[in-house]
Design an enzyme around this catalytic site. Structure first.
Site, short mmCIF file in Angstrom:
data_model
loop_
_atom_site.label_atom_id
_atom_site.label_comp_id
_atom_site.label_asym_id
_atom_site.label_seq_id
_atom_site.Cartn_x
_atom_site.Cartn_y
_atom_site.Cartn_z
N ASP A 56 52.33 34.58 45.32
CA ASP A 56 52.25 36.02 45.12
C ASP A 56 52.99 36.81 46.19
O ASP A 56 53.41 36.27 47.21
CB ASP A 56 50.77 36.47 45.05
CG ASP A 56 49.90 35.76 46.09
OD1 ASP A 56 50.44 35.24 47.08
OD2 ASP A 56 48.68 35.73 45.91
N HIS A 62 38.94 35.16 43.75
CA HIS A 62 40.30 35.19 43.21
C HIS A 62 41.13 34.02 43.71
O HIS A 62 40.88 33.48 44.79
CB HIS A 62 40.99 36.55 43.45
CG HIS A 62 41.45 36.82 44.85
ND1 HIS A 62 41.57 38.09 45.36
CD2 HIS A 62 41.84 36.01 45.86
CE1 HIS A 62 42.01 38.04 46.59
NE2 HIS A 62 42.18 36.79 46.92
N ASN A 113 35.95 37.27 46.43
CA ASN A 113 35.49 37.55 45.07
C ASN A 113 35.88 36.43 44.09
O ASN A 113 35.80 36.59 42.89
CB ASN A 113 36.06 38.89 44.58
CG ASN A 113 37.59 38.89 44.55
OD1 ASN A 113 38.22 37.88 44.82
ND2 ASN A 113 38.18 40.04 44.22
N GLU A 139 42.58 38.58 40.03
CA GLU A 139 41.31 39.20 40.36
C GLU A 139 40.30 38.98 39.23
O GLU A 139 40.70 38.69 38.09
CB GLU A 139 41.51 40.71 40.56
CG GLU A 139 42.47 41.06 41.70
CD GLU A 139 41.86 40.90 43.08
OE1 GLU A 139 41.02 39.99 43.29
OE2 GLU A 139 42.22 41.69 43.97
C1 F6R Z 1 47.47 34.34 49.18
C2 F6R Z 1 46.58 34.29 48.03
C3 F6R Z 1 45.15 34.70 48.12
C4 F6R Z 1 44.45 34.15 49.35
C5 F6R Z 1 42.99 34.62 49.39
C6 F6R Z 1 42.29 34.15 50.63
O1 F6R Z 1 48.76 33.89 48.81
O2 F6R Z 1 47.02 33.94 47.00
O3 F6R Z 1 44.48 34.26 46.96
O4 F6R Z 1 44.51 32.75 49.33
O5 F6R Z 1 42.95 36.01 49.34
O6 F6R Z 1 42.84 34.79 51.73
P1 F6R Z 1 42.48 34.35 53.22
O7 F6R Z 1 43.01 32.96 53.38
O8 F6R Z 1 43.21 35.33 54.09
O9 F6R Z 1 41.00 34.42 53.33
#
Ligand code: F6R
Length: 247
Positions: free
Chosen positions: A67, A138, A136, A143
């Site tokens: 992403d 994701h 959450n 989301e």
């Molecule tokens: C990042 C991504 C997100 C993160 C998730 C956890 O490329 O795709 O899904 O993996 O938001 O983020 P952290 O590791 O910062 O807790």
């Protein structure tokens, strides 16, 4: 689904790097699906150390990221393109032309999504997809929603994701509201999935994802349907699951 319980972030990073290293050693031209955020930073550090020691060669590896924030260009320190260069690409011998990430500056959503989907197809599939998980549930920026998204699309980030990611920006107002993300169907096409999680903040999302109903309201729950998933998570992230005696 294999669940590896580790002590802490450091052990999670080593174990995840072991799995990725094995993939690269066994298949030097592997396609790696990569993630950003706090979770993989330690993993990338271990991979860099192994490369410096001469134990890993990225010269034939290709990578495709999950992403990118919409509206940020690759020179913006908060962009995921910048993150990847800073945390991995600039420190190993991967060829820049073999790394792919959505173009956050592309205004034409359909054009960018089509371009990114065709890159996935040209790469011939992802061998190993690294994932973090949002508080959450994701994965990528898929989301919670009413249906599972298929391929690359542009999402409006949820309030909880904006709040969680505000820590990387000077103020919450600077967090982009939209992002391009790989869809759930594309993630599920990876031959192998490695999800890493640490800290108590992930405990509920992890419990619901691994043991709750499969629902787009908890996007990571779809991973229960994949037959080659490894979870590497620390004791805190697994605390709800161990409290309930599920592992
Ligand atoms: C990042 C991504 C997100 C993160 C998730 C956890 O490329 O795709 O899904 O993996 O938001 O983020 P952290 O590791 O910062 O807790």
């Amino acid at each position: 689904m294999k669940i590896y319980k580790v002590k802490d972030y450091e052990e999670m990073s080593r174990k995840a790097a072991n799995i990725i290293s094995a993939q690269i050693i066994l298949k030097p031209d592997s396609v790696l699906g990569l993630a950003t955020g706090s979770s993989p930073v330690g993993t990338y550090k271990v991979l860099i150390k192994r490369y410096e020691k001469g134990d890993l060669d990225f010269s034939r590896v290709r990578s495709i990221n999950l992403d990118e924030y919409k509206g940020l260009d690759s020179s913006n320190p908060e962009s995921y393109a910048y993150f990847m260069r800073h945390n991995l690409f600039d420190h190993v011998n991967i060829l820049q032309e073999n790394t792919y990430i959505p173009d956050g500056t592309e205004e034409d959503i359909d054009r960018e999504c089509d371009r990114y989907n065709s890159i996935y197809r040209q790469l011939g599939g992802v061998d190993l997809q690294l994932l973090g998980i949002g508080n959450n549930g994701h994965i990528g920026f898929n989301e919670p929603s009413d249906s599972f998204a298929k391929e690359t699309h542009c999402v409006k980030l949820s309030e909880s994701t904006i709040q969680a990611n505000a820590r990387f920006f000077d103020s919450i107002d600077e967090v982009p509201t939209h992002a391009y993300t790989t869809g759930i169907q594309s993630i599920m096409k990876a031959r192998q999935i490695l999800l890493i999680a640490n800290g108590e903040g992930k405990a509920e999302a992890l419990y619901k994802s691994l043991f709750g109903p499969i629902t787009p309201q908890v996007p990571a729950s779809v991973l229960q349907l994949h037959d080659n998933v490894s979870i590497v998570a620390d004791e805190a992230a697994l605390s709800l699951i161990t409290d309930k005696g599920l592992i």
